[in-house]
Design an enzyme around this catalytic site. Structure first.
Site, mmCIF file in Angstrom:
data_model
loop_
_atom_site.group_PDB
_atom_site.id
_atom_site.type_symbol
_atom_site.label_atom_id
_atom_site.label_comp_id
_atom_site.label_asym_id
_atom_site.label_seq_id
_atom_site.Cartn_x
_atom_site.Cartn_y
_atom_site.Cartn_z
ATOM 1 N N THR A 125 93.050 32.460 23.785
ATOM 2 C CA THR A 125 91.804 31.856 24.727
ATOM 3 C C THR A 125 90.725 32.528 24.457
ATOM 4 O OG1 THR A 125 92.246 33.348 26.761
ATOM 5 C CG2 THR A 125 93.579 31.460 26.724
ATOM 6 N N MET A 126 89.458 32.468 24.973
ATOM 7 C CA MET A 126 88.292 33.121 24.853
ATOM 8 C C MET A 126 88.547 34.414 25.671
ATOM 9 S SD MET A 126 85.217 30.414 26.051
ATOM 10 C CE MET A 126 85.948 30.215 27.633
ATOM 11 N N ASP A 164 86.473 33.197 11.034
ATOM 12 C CA ASP A 164 86.359 33.113 12.594
ATOM 13 C C ASP A 164 86.014 31.844 13.004
ATOM 14 O OD1 ASP A 164 86.666 34.622 15.030
ATOM 15 O OD2 ASP A 164 84.441 35.106 15.192
ATOM 16 N N GLU A 165 85.919 31.573 14.256
ATOM 17 C CA GLU A 165 86.009 30.216 14.888
ATOM 18 C C GLU A 165 86.522 29.051 14.224
ATOM 19 O OE1 GLU A 165 84.570 30.605 17.575
ATOM 20 O OE2 GLU A 165 83.453 32.259 17.945
ATOM 21 N N GLN A 172 88.807 27.092 14.772
ATOM 22 C CA GLN A 172 89.121 25.700 15.599
ATOM 23 C C GLN A 172 87.993 24.876 15.079
ATOM 24 O OE1 GLN A 172 87.806 28.404 17.402
ATOM 25 N NE2 GLN A 172 86.370 28.191 18.607
#
Length: 224
Positions: free
Chosen positions: A10-11, A86-87, A89
């Site tokens: 999660t964040m 990164d990121e 998603q």
């Protein structure tokens, strides 16, 4: 042999911090890599951590081809031992397939970091493809916490103080377009199911010091 590894959570679970740490560790041993990110909270072409650490990165726009970027680096005399992504998603399924090709055909390690599901509890297309193709998927062990203190498992979008479960999948948080303020927070499953963000919890509290931990105070909303 090189691997495609997907680090997920999660964040607030430390994904970007781990990405920065891994890059540091590899460079400290004389290895050279490329860093990529998309829609980072700090702006374009930056990989940043909530702890305040950051570094420059290649922004992954929709037309970027990882295979072409890496091959161009190698054919120009550069060295590429690994990729930090990164990121992830927000990457397209096709871009994830390009990362897998980099691993399989160039024997270059790829470390991808990203959130598994969106604010609607639906998988991001990039994350889904990573789960399907990765050699390993590793859930980070740093536990993000819901406002109630329980382990957070879901990401929530909060617009003007109210949690929402409809809308476009990708909207950058901590922003305002002049009409709406968009934020994100992490919740445990029961409070995500009850649409009970920290804003709603404080609004429902009998006093500023007492939050409604009783489930009757935050019933499950009707489903359409």
């Amino acid at each position: 042999m090189a691997e495609l590894v997907f680090f997920s959570g999660t964040m607030d679970c430390g994904k970007s911090t781990l990405a920065l740490q891994m890059d540091h560790n590899h460079r400290a041993r004389g290895r050279e890599g490329l860093i990529f990110t998309r829609l980072d909270r700090a702006g374009d072409s930056v990989l940043s951590s909530r702890l305040g650490l950051s570094t420059g990165a290649v922004e992954v726009h929709e037309g970027l081809d990882f295979w072409e970027v890496v091959v161009a680096q190698l054919t120009s005399g550069g060295k590429v031992d690994y990729l930090i992504c990164d990121e992830a998603q927000f990457y397209s399924p096709a871009q994830v397939e390009q990362l897998a090709r980099v691993v399989d055909e160039l024997d270059i390690e790829v470390y991808a970091f990203g959130i598994m599901a969106d604010f609607r509890t639906q998988l991001f297309p990039g994350s889904q493809r990573l789960v399907e193709l990765a050699d390993r998927t590793q859930v980070l062990q740093v536990a993000a916490l819901c406002w109630c203190g329980a382990r957070a498992t879901h990401n929530a979008r909060v617009v003007d103080g109210s949690m929402v479960v409809e809308g476009e999948q990708v909207v950058v948080g901590d922003t305002t377009d002049g009409t709406q303020e968009v934020e994100y927070e992490v919740l445990c499953r029961r409070h995500h199911m009850r649409r009970m963000s920290s804003h709603a919890a404080h609004a429902a509290a009998l006093s500023a010091d007492v939050l409604p931990f009783d489930l009757d105070a935050c019933p499950v909303p009707p489903r359409a």
